[in-house]
Design an enzyme around this catalytic site. Structure first.
Site, PDB file in Angstrom:
ATOM      1  N   ARG A   1      11.179  -3.220  11.741  1.00 24.28           N
ATOM      2  CA  ARG A   1      10.122  -2.782  12.825  1.00 24.28           C
ATOM      3  C   ARG A   1       9.966  -3.751  13.857  1.00 24.28           C
ATOM      4  NH1 ARG A   1       5.444  -0.717   8.868  1.00 24.28           N
ATOM      5  NH2 ARG A   1       4.507  -1.775  10.598  1.00 24.28           N
TER       6      ARG A   1
ATOM      7  N   ARG B   1      -9.407   0.621   8.826  1.00 24.46           N
ATOM      8  CA  ARG B   1      -9.055  -0.652   9.263  1.00 24.46           C
ATOM      9  C   ARG B   1     -10.005  -1.548   9.949  1.00 24.46           C
ATOM     10  NH1 ARG B   1      -3.377   0.066   9.014  1.00 24.46           N
ATOM     11  NH2 ARG B   1      -2.102  -1.603   9.951  1.00 24.46           N
TER      12      ARG B   1
ATOM     13  N   ARG C   1      11.694  -6.857   5.139  1.00 23.87           N
ATOM     14  CA  ARG C   1      11.566  -5.449   5.227  1.00 23.87           C
ATOM     15  C   ARG C   1      12.438  -4.746   6.161  1.00 23.87           C
ATOM     16  NH1 ARG C   1       5.560  -2.979   4.283  1.00 23.87           N
ATOM     17  NH2 ARG C   1       5.287  -3.170   6.561  1.00 23.87           N
TER      18      ARG C   1
ATOM     19  N   ARG D   1      -0.354  -9.769  13.147  1.00 26.81           N
ATOM     20  CA  ARG D   1      -0.851  -8.628  12.051  1.00 26.81           C
ATOM     21  C   ARG D   1      -1.745  -9.222  11.171  1.00 26.81           C
ATOM     22  NH1 ARG D   1       4.235  -5.796  10.795  1.00 26.81           N
ATOM     23  NH2 ARG D   1       3.084  -4.644   9.228  1.00 26.81           N
TER      24      ARG D   1
ATOM     25  N   LYS E   1       0.744  -1.333   0.064  1.00 25.37           N
ATOM     26  CA  LYS E   1      -0.095  -0.103  -0.419  1.00 25.37           C
ATOM     27  C   LYS E   1       0.943   1.170  -0.020  1.00 25.37           C
ATOM     28  CE  LYS E   1      -2.298  -1.166   3.804  1.00 25.37           C
ATOM     29  NZ  LYS E   1      -1.617  -2.367   4.142  1.00 25.37           N
TER      30      LYS E   1
END
Ligand code: ADP
Ligand code: ZN
Length: 215
Positions: A162, A88, A127, A173, A13
């Site tokens: 992260r 969300r 990531r 998640r 996104k």
């Protein structure tokens, strides 16, 4: 353009939003970036949000709606916006519908970026994100590493994993996504606003949006 970007964590996104802003000057609004910035700046909002975020849980709807009500009224939104990571939950989507009606803003569509689960998992584990809250550039150790390992090309701050991108937090998640966010696909389909794009690259999505909006 005025779009909502839907899709699991890791669907791309943020990347898609950045590419779309270059097309017509619309702004990217990422609730995740706003919240991470608030946590780093230790604002009241950041302190309230931090524990939820570390666990990979959603931040309460009331906090998010407060952020968005203000953000959507800032002048840079007049040209258009790409909502990245919001709404969300169904309650957020319902409140957004009311908020947009109140502000007299009409959405073009909600774009669901539909990426196979194995690609998502692989992307999230590899990531790296720039820890400078004003930058938040995204890298991938396999496909898009920074020139110097662990250092952001753009601003020189550290590019790190992260805290919510450990394997346990990622699994959580994705469960939260399936349970709370995936129902938004049906919500926007019923409103006639959904465009679903099967995608393995961000270009797939950019091309679909351009075709649909005649850009
Ligand atoms: P992702 O890569 O999971 O899409 P984001 O950067 O969008 O990550 O969000 C990171 C975290 O910020 C989420 O796990 C959640 O805790 C919080 N968050 C972001 N947007 C929202 C929202 N609209 N509602 C509730 N929590 C949110
Ligand atoms: Zn940076």
């Amino acid at each position: 353009m005025k779009l909502i970007l839907l899709g699991a964590p890791g669907a791309g996104k943020g990347t898609v939003a950045k590419l779309l802003t270059a097309l017509d000057g619309s702004v990217q609004i990422s609730t995740g970036d706003i919240l991470r910035g608030a946590v780093q700046a230790k604002t009241e909002l950041g302190q309230e949000a931090e524990a939820f975020m570390k666990r990979g849980d959603l931040v309460p709807d009331s906090l998010i709606m407060g952020i968005m009500e203000k953000r959507l009224q800032e002048s840079d939104c007049a040209k258009g916006f790409l909502l990245d990571g919001f709404p969300r939950t169904i309650p957020q989507a319902e409140e957004l519908t009311q908020l947009l009606a109140k502000l007299n803003i009409k959405l073009d569509m909600a774009v669901d970026i539909d990426v196979p689960r194995d690609i998502i998992l692989d992307r999230l584990c590899t990531r790296r994100t720039c820890e400078n809250s004003a930058c938040q550039a995204i890298y991938n150790v396999k496909s898009n590493p920074p020139k110097v390992e662990g250092i952001c090309d753009k601003c020189g701050a550290k590019a790190v994993q992260r805290e919510d991108e450990t394997e346990t937090a990622i699994t959580h998640r994705l469960e939260t996504y399936n349970e709370k966010t995936a129902p938004l696909i049906g919500f926007y389909r019923e409103k006639g606003l959904l465009m679903s794009v099967p995608a393995t690259s961000s270009d797939d999505v950019i091309n679909a949006v351009k075709a649909k909006l005649n850009l």
